[in-house]
Design a protein around this motif. Structure first.
Motif, PDB file in Angstrom:
ATOM      1  N   LEU A  40      54.093  47.484  31.592  1.00 47.24           N
ATOM      2  CA  LEU A  40      52.836  47.311  32.308  1.00 47.24           C
ATOM      3  C   LEU A  40      52.946  47.800  33.745  1.00 47.24           C
ATOM      4  N   ALA A  41      54.025  47.445  34.410  1.00 44.26           N
ATOM      5  CA  ALA A  41      54.179  47.795  35.814  1.00 44.26           C
ATOM      6  C   ALA A  41      54.462  49.282  36.012  1.00 44.26           C
ATOM      7  N   GLU A  42      55.350  49.836  35.173  1.00 45.24           N
ATOM      8  CA  GLU A  42      55.841  51.190  35.425  1.00 45.24           C
ATOM      9  C   GLU A  42      55.038  52.271  34.718  1.00 45.24           C
ATOM     10  N   THR A  43      54.541  52.002  33.523  1.00 44.41           N
ATOM     11  CA  THR A  43      53.805  53.017  32.755  1.00 44.41           C
ATOM     12  C   THR A  43      52.303  52.879  32.936  1.00 44.41           C
ATOM     13  N   VAL A  44      51.808  51.676  32.744  1.00 45.74           N
ATOM     14  CA  VAL A  44      50.369  51.438  32.807  1.00 45.74           C
ATOM     15  C   VAL A  44      49.875  51.367  34.246  1.00 45.74           C
ATOM     16  N   GLY A  45      50.700  50.826  35.137  1.00 45.46           N
ATOM     17  CA  GLY A  45      50.250  50.601  36.504  1.00 45.46           C
ATOM     18  C   GLY A  45      49.361  49.387  36.623  1.00 45.46           C
ATOM     19  N   SER A  46      49.623  48.385  35.797  1.00 44.18           N
ATOM     20  CA  SER A  46      48.813  47.172  35.769  1.00 44.18           C
ATOM     21  C   SER A  46      48.910  46.380  37.070  1.00 44.18           C
ATOM     22  N   THR A  47      47.866  45.605  37.377  1.00 41.39           N
ATOM     23  CA  THR A  47      47.913  44.687  38.517  1.00 41.39           C
ATOM     24  C   THR A  47      48.757  43.457  38.208  1.00 41.39           C
ATOM     25  N   CYS A  48      49.080  43.262  36.922  1.00 43.95           N
ATOM     26  CA  CYS A  48      49.908  42.126  36.485  1.00 43.95           C
ATOM     27  C   CYS A  48      49.327  40.793  36.962  1.00 43.95           C
ATOM     28  N   THR A  49      48.027  40.637  36.756  1.00 43.29           N
ATOM     29  CA  THR A  49      47.332  39.411  37.139  1.00 43.29           C
ATOM     30  C   THR A  49      47.033  38.516  35.932  1.00 43.29           C
ATOM     31  N   ILE A  93      42.880  32.396  32.102  1.00 44.85           N
ATOM     32  CA  ILE A  93      44.171  32.966  32.481  1.00 44.85           C
ATOM     33  C   ILE A  93      45.079  31.848  32.982  1.00 44.85           C
ATOM     34  N   THR A  94      46.275  31.764  32.469  1.00 41.76           N
ATOM     35  CA  THR A  94      47.225  30.726  32.856  1.00 41.76           C
ATOM     36  C   THR A  94      48.382  31.327  33.658  1.00 41.76           C
ATOM     37  N   PRO A  95      49.151  30.504  34.349  1.00 44.63           N
ATOM     38  CA  PRO A  95      50.348  31.014  35.032  1.00 44.63           C
ATOM     39  C   PRO A  95      51.312  31.706  34.073  1.00 44.63           C
ATOM     40  N   GLU A  96      51.330  31.248  32.822  1.00 43.49           N
ATOM     41  CA  GLU A  96      52.211  31.872  31.826  1.00 43.49           C
ATOM     42  C   GLU A  96      51.774  33.316  31.534  1.00 43.49           C
ATOM     43  N   HIS A  97      50.478  33.549  31.511  1.00 43.14           N
ATOM     44  CA  HIS A  97      49.982  34.915  31.292  1.00 43.14           C
ATOM     45  C   HIS A  97      50.428  35.834  32.436  1.00 43.14           C
ATOM     46  N   ILE A  98      50.322  35.342  33.653  1.00 48.08           N
ATOM     47  CA  ILE A  98      50.721  36.137  34.816  1.00 48.08           C
ATOM     48  C   ILE A  98      52.227  36.411  34.784  1.00 48.08           C
ATOM     49  N   ASP A 100      40.398  32.937  35.942  1.00 44.48           N
ATOM     50  CA  ASP A 100      41.597  32.313  36.493  1.00 44.48           C
ATOM     51  C   ASP A 100      41.126  31.099  37.291  1.00 44.48           C
ATOM     52  N   PRO A 101      41.444  29.876  36.856  1.00 47.45           N
ATOM     53  CA  PRO A 101      40.935  28.680  37.541  1.00 47.45           C
ATOM     54  C   PRO A 101      41.280  28.621  39.021  1.00 47.45           C
ATOM     55  N   GLN A 102      42.454  29.132  39.407  1.00 43.32           N
ATOM     56  CA  GLN A 102      42.843  29.106  40.815  1.00 43.32           C
ATOM     57  C   GLN A 102      41.994  30.064  41.644  1.00 43.32           C
ATOM     58  N   VAL A 103      41.777  31.259  41.122  1.00 44.80           N
ATOM     59  CA  VAL A 103      40.958  32.241  41.831  1.00 44.80           C
ATOM     60  C   VAL A 103      39.514  31.756  41.910  1.00 44.80           C
ATOM     61  N   PHE A 104      39.025  31.186  40.808  1.00 44.40           N
ATOM     62  CA  PHE A 104      37.660  30.643  40.769  1.00 44.40           C
ATOM     63  C   PHE A 104      37.487  29.555  41.829  1.00 44.40           C
ATOM     64  N   THR A 114      39.944  39.027  36.673  1.00 46.11           N
ATOM     65  CA  THR A 114      40.366  39.002  38.078  1.00 46.11           C
ATOM     66  C   THR A 114      41.315  40.141  38.444  1.00 46.11           C
ATOM     67  N   ASN A 115      41.418  41.136  37.580  1.00 41.32           N
ATOM     68  CA  ASN A 115      42.302  42.272  37.859  1.00 41.32           C
ATOM     69  C   ASN A 115      41.639  43.330  38.722  1.00 41.32           C
ATOM     70  N   ALA A 116      40.376  43.113  39.098  1.00 40.04           N
ATOM     71  CA  ALA A 116      39.661  44.055  39.961  1.00 40.04           C
ATOM     72  C   ALA A 116      38.915  43.265  41.020  1.00 40.04           C
ATOM     73  N   GLY A 117      38.919  43.792  42.230  1.00 40.88           N
ATOM     74  CA  GLY A 117      38.282  43.074  43.327  1.00 40.88           C
ATOM     75  C   GLY A 117      37.140  43.847  43.945  1.00 40.88           C
ATOM     76  N   ALA A 118      36.338  43.132  44.721  1.00 41.34           N
ATOM     77  CA  ALA A 118      35.254  43.738  45.486  1.00 41.34           C
ATOM     78  C   ALA A 118      35.400  43.295  46.931  1.00 41.34           C
ATOM     79  N   SER A 119      35.066  44.187  47.841  1.00 39.95           N
ATOM     80  CA  SER A 119      35.078  43.817  49.254  1.00 39.95           C
ATOM     81  C   SER A 119      33.770  44.247  49.901  1.00 39.95           C
TER      82      SER A 119
END
Length: 337
Positions: free
Chosen positions: A118-127, A104-109, A78-82, A39-44
């Motif tokens: 992840l946020a500053e070097t990788v640029g992750s979506t942190c999802t 994916i659990t809330p703990e993973h997020i 991710d059960p919530q996104v699903f 769920t770290n990538a989306g489509a529109s």
């Protein structure tokens, strides 16, 4: 016998979800399956009546009312996104998630949000996708077949994919992100995603027998973009992107997409080598020539776009078979005979 894989040549955000929907409708596909990380990538997709559809978990092939959709076993769920997409799209009766998908659990997020690297070097979506995949590799993640919200939709997607592909129906495999973000193939590590994003990786994600693959459509974004960290050849400023009317934002995070003003032929050739495309879908061509926006007639293809087609075909060794000319689902020119 028919299985089509959709893969992105570069850094993602190229319109793979729109292409999946177009193919499902055109060919009345029996099954569309989501490959990729999670769920770290989306489509529109914007329908012709102006409805904007955003998805992160399920493939957009469901826009054809007769197409069933599924999530391959290599994809994180991710059960919530699903549940959100299941309800918004009304797919209760035609969806399957592989029972072996890691959850994916809330703990993973939370763990990713707390990780400055992840946020500053990788640029992750942190999802939560990287943390969940790490737990999956260490064999301590939960699986969809054991999760209360997912159990009733779970099954063996690999069996279904191969059954459809070996029969008379078409199965479409929708990849995510882009080839040059592949964990084990990028030169930009650690600015990468948590798995590979190639055609072979997509087959693996859904358990598809390679002998059943009939087409690999590599999507090439006419003016590449990249979200987050890592190099982007020929990058232009955000102000220039705004001035030219080509500024974009990511589906998942809403972050501005960094934009380039041309394609790198060497990178296209590298992506073609890795993916083995049988065809190229050239997207966002209205960003190259605004006169092409919304055009659906092949007789109206302009000289700059014809030149671009020639250069892309030369770099990839594959024919450009479709042009994406604007945001709506029907903004398409088919070039294949």
């Amino acid at each position: 016998m028919s299985a089509t894989i959709i893969v992105d040549a570069l850094w993602g955000d190229s319109g793979k979800g729109k292409l999946c929907a177009q193919l499902a409708i055109k060919h009345d596909a029996e099954l569309a399956v989501r490959a990729g990380v999670g769920t770290n990538a989306g489509a529109s997709v914007t329908t012709d009546d102006g409805r904007l559809i955003k998805a992160r978990q399920l493939p957009t092939g469901w826009l054809n009312p007769r197409t069933k959709v599924a999530v391959g076993s290599g994809v994180l769920v991710d059960p919530q996104v699903f549940a959100d997409e299941l309800g918004r799209f009304g797919l209760t009766d035609r969806v399957m998630v592989d029972r072996r998908c890691a959850v994916i659990t809330p703990e993973h997020i939370a763990a990713e949000l707390a990780d400055a690297h992840l946020a500053e070097t990788v640029g992750s979506t942190c999802t939560g996708n990287g943390a969940a995949r790490a737990d999956f590799v260490l064999r301590r993640a939960g699986q969809a077949g054991d999760h209360p919200k997912l159990r009733s939709y779970s099954g063996d997607v690999a069996v279904e994919v191969n059954r459809v592909a070996a029969g008379d129906g078409l199965v479409i495999i929708e990849g995510s992100q882009g080839t040059l973000l592949s964990l084990a193939l990028t030169d930009d590590y650690p600015c990468a995603t948590s798995d590979n994003c190639t055609s072979v990786a997509a087959m693996d994600d859904v358990g598809l027998n390679w002998r059943l693959v009939t087409d690999v459509i590599m999507v090439v974004k006419a003016l590449p973009s990249r979200v987050g960290s890592g190099p982007l050849p020929y990058e232009i400023s955000a102000a220039e992107a705004d001035r030219r009317g080509i500024a974009e934002r990511g589906v998942v995070t809403g972050r501005p997409r960094r934009k380039a003003d041309r394609l790198d032929p060497d990178l296209l050739a590298y992506a073609a080598m890795l993916n083995g495309p049988t065809a190229i879908a050239l997207t966002f061509i209205d960003h190259v020539d605004p006169e092409m926006r919304g055009v659906r007639d092949r007789d109206r293809i302009t000289a700059p776009v014809r030149d671009l087609i020639e250069r892309v075909e030369q770099a990839t060794g594959a024919p450009v078979t479709s042009l994406d000319t604007g945001p709506r689902l029907g903004d398409l020119i088919e070039l294949a005979a």
